[in-house]
Design a protein around this motif. Structure first.
Motif, short mmCIF file in Angstrom:
data_model
loop_
_atom_site.label_atom_id
_atom_site.label_comp_id
_atom_site.label_asym_id
_atom_site.label_seq_id
_atom_site.Cartn_x
_atom_site.Cartn_y
_atom_site.Cartn_z
N TYR A 124 0.83 -1.20 0.00
CA TYR A 124 0.00 0.00 0.00
C TYR A 124 0.88 1.26 0.00
O TYR A 124 0.62 2.21 -0.74
N ASP A 127 2.81 1.89 -3.39
CA ASP A 127 1.92 2.43 -4.41
C ASP A 127 1.83 3.94 -4.34
O ASP A 127 1.63 4.62 -5.36
N LYS A 128 1.97 4.49 -3.12
CA LYS A 128 1.95 5.95 -2.94
C LYS A 128 3.33 6.55 -3.17
O LYS A 128 3.47 7.64 -3.73
N TRP A 129 4.36 5.82 -2.73
CA TRP A 129 5.72 6.34 -2.85
C TRP A 129 6.14 6.54 -4.31
O TRP A 129 6.90 7.46 -4.60
N ARG A 131 4.61 7.73 -6.62
CA ARG A 131 4.08 8.98 -7.15
C ARG A 131 4.77 10.20 -6.54
O ARG A 131 4.41 11.33 -6.84
N LYS A 132 5.72 9.94 -5.65
CA LYS A 132 6.45 11.04 -4.99
C LYS A 132 7.90 11.05 -5.47
O LYS A 132 8.47 10.02 -5.79
N GLU A 140 8.03 8.09 6.96
CA GLU A 140 7.02 7.28 6.28
C GLU A 140 6.93 5.87 6.89
O GLU A 140 5.85 5.31 7.01
#
Length: 418
Positions: A124, A127-129, A131-132, A140
């Motif tokens: 999870y 999946d966010k990392w 995009r950064k 984090e």
């Protein structure tokens, strides 16, 4: 002074607390080397203290017939890290009864579930990392560990409160060796967390929140004391936080593990193949090499003699944790990072004690298995499923700051699935 005490080195000074704060993890090891002794006496926080180090010292320290934990943890530590009157401060039948509660959560089934949850939460997060551009790894990872802890314990956690809860647990941990603002921040965080969990315990008991029977939330909500009465909501909250907070603390070890992977790139390939359970060796070396807890405290239960020193009832004794992990008497080339040293390591409950020693039904940390499994799962995931770059940064860590962490909090960028 008796003849027995005359051979034990003593550090001069009316109070040496400032030296402890300015030397940090090295305070006890420095004096053991200087005095060429595994025992010395000093004055800290206005009282006489005996400092001991090494496996023989650990064997003595964990003898419950001559040591007690009650009255050992300073109130300032209880008000931030442990919570007041938690399991770490108990002795005798009361301690064993409470410790059984913690150990009941360390079954193979529970640990399998923990590994699954850990993997899911890393998926999870990554999946966010991706995009950064830039990730402050420790920050984090602390949030990841908070999600893992709450899901495993059965504690509902809304997305909007994640940062606050993770920061509060982190502040409690960060306040351990702190004075001033860090300590005050940890104290405020403890109050917020206890209020949150007290309310949840109340809701479980009233039926407003349904807790699964196999979770820590259920176990703490319905646990009875030796007298047959339910634990108070406050005590249930303290002990549930004693499940959650240590898991959040694993973020420090995982961050140091990521730093070790960067500094020793050959270990990444070995972790990927995991031949001979290399991940176990790697995790244990991270726990040995990098600083976590500096020492532990207990008070003398009944008078005894060790190393020609007369230990009087009530005396505070500090057991060195950091020093033995870097002792040439136990380890070959102790200041080198070398996971292979654990290939044939014959450990004992007293010679490898990064989170304390003794047996698990005694005062050894009940969460040690959790720490190892979460670290293995996290670092295996990072090496087998994720690519990233490590930009130039100041990743050094202070041996004075307790607990310590890389100054940059370890920064990574360009995170990608591999």
């Amino acid at each position: 002074m008796s003849m027995q005490e005359s051979n034990v080195p003593h550090e001069k000074g009316l109070d040496n607390s400032i030296k402890l704060l300015t030397e940090g993890y090295h305070y006890i090891p420095n004096r053991c080397r200087r005095f060429d002794s595994d025992i010395f006496t000093t004055h800290l926080l206005g009282q006489k203290v005996v400092c001991i180090s090494g496996s023989e010292a650990a064997k003595v320290f964990y003898n419950e017939e001559i040591f007690r934990r009650k009255g050992a943890a300073p109130i300032r530590v209880q008000k931030t890290l442990f919570g007041q009157n938690g399991v770490q401060t108990m002795d005798n039948a009361e301690h064993k009864h409470r410790k059984q509660l913690f150990m009941s959560l360390m079954t193979a089934e529970h640990l399998d579930e923990l590994r699954t949850i850990t993997t899911e939460q890393w998926q999870y997060a990554i999946d966010k990392w991706v995009r950064k551009n830039r990730i402050i790894f420790f920050k984090e990872t602390q949030e990841i560990m908070c999600r893992i802890a709450c899901q495993w314990a059965g504690v509902p956690l809304w997305a909007k409160e994640l940062k606050q809860r993770a920061n509060d647990f982190g502040s409690m941990i960060d306040a351990f060796g702190a004075v001033g603002p860090r300590f005050q921040k940890g104290k405020r965080a403890r109050k917020r967390a206890e209020k949150w969990i007290r309310t949840m315990i109340k809701q479980v008991r009233s039926g407003q929140v349904i807790a699964d029977e196999h979770t820590a939330l259920y176990a703490m909500s319905w646990r009875r004391n030796l007298n047959g009465k339910l634990m108070s909501r406050q005590m249930a909250a303290v002990e549930l936080i004693n499940i959650l907070r240590p898991i959040v603390a694993i973020a420090r070890y995982v961050t140091f593990g990521a730093l070790a992977l960067h500094l020793h790139p050959e270990t990444r390939r070995k972790l990927q193949s995991n031949e001979n359970d290399y991940s176990q060796m790697f995790v244990q070396e991270v726990r040995r090499f990098y600083p976590f807890g500096p020492f532990l405290g207990a008070r003398v239960r009944k008078r005894f003699t060790w190393r020609n020193h007369d230990f009087k009832e009530g005396t505070l004794v500090l057991l060195d944790i950091y020093g033995p992990n870097h002792s040439s008497a136990i380890w070959e080339s102790p200041n080198e990072f070398n996971p292979e040293r654990f290939r044939d390591f014959q450990g004992s409950p007293f010679n490898f004690i990064p989170q304390g020693g003794g047996d698990y039904m005694g005062h050894r940390c009940a969460g040690e298995w959790v720490t190892v499994e979460v670290m293995k799962t996290s670092l295996n995931f990072l090496t087998n499923h994720v690519d990233y770059k490590v930009p130039r940064q100041n990743a050094k860590f202070s041996m004075i700051r307790m607990p310590t962490i890389p100054k940059s909090r370890f920064i990574i960028k360009n995170v990608r699935w591999n």
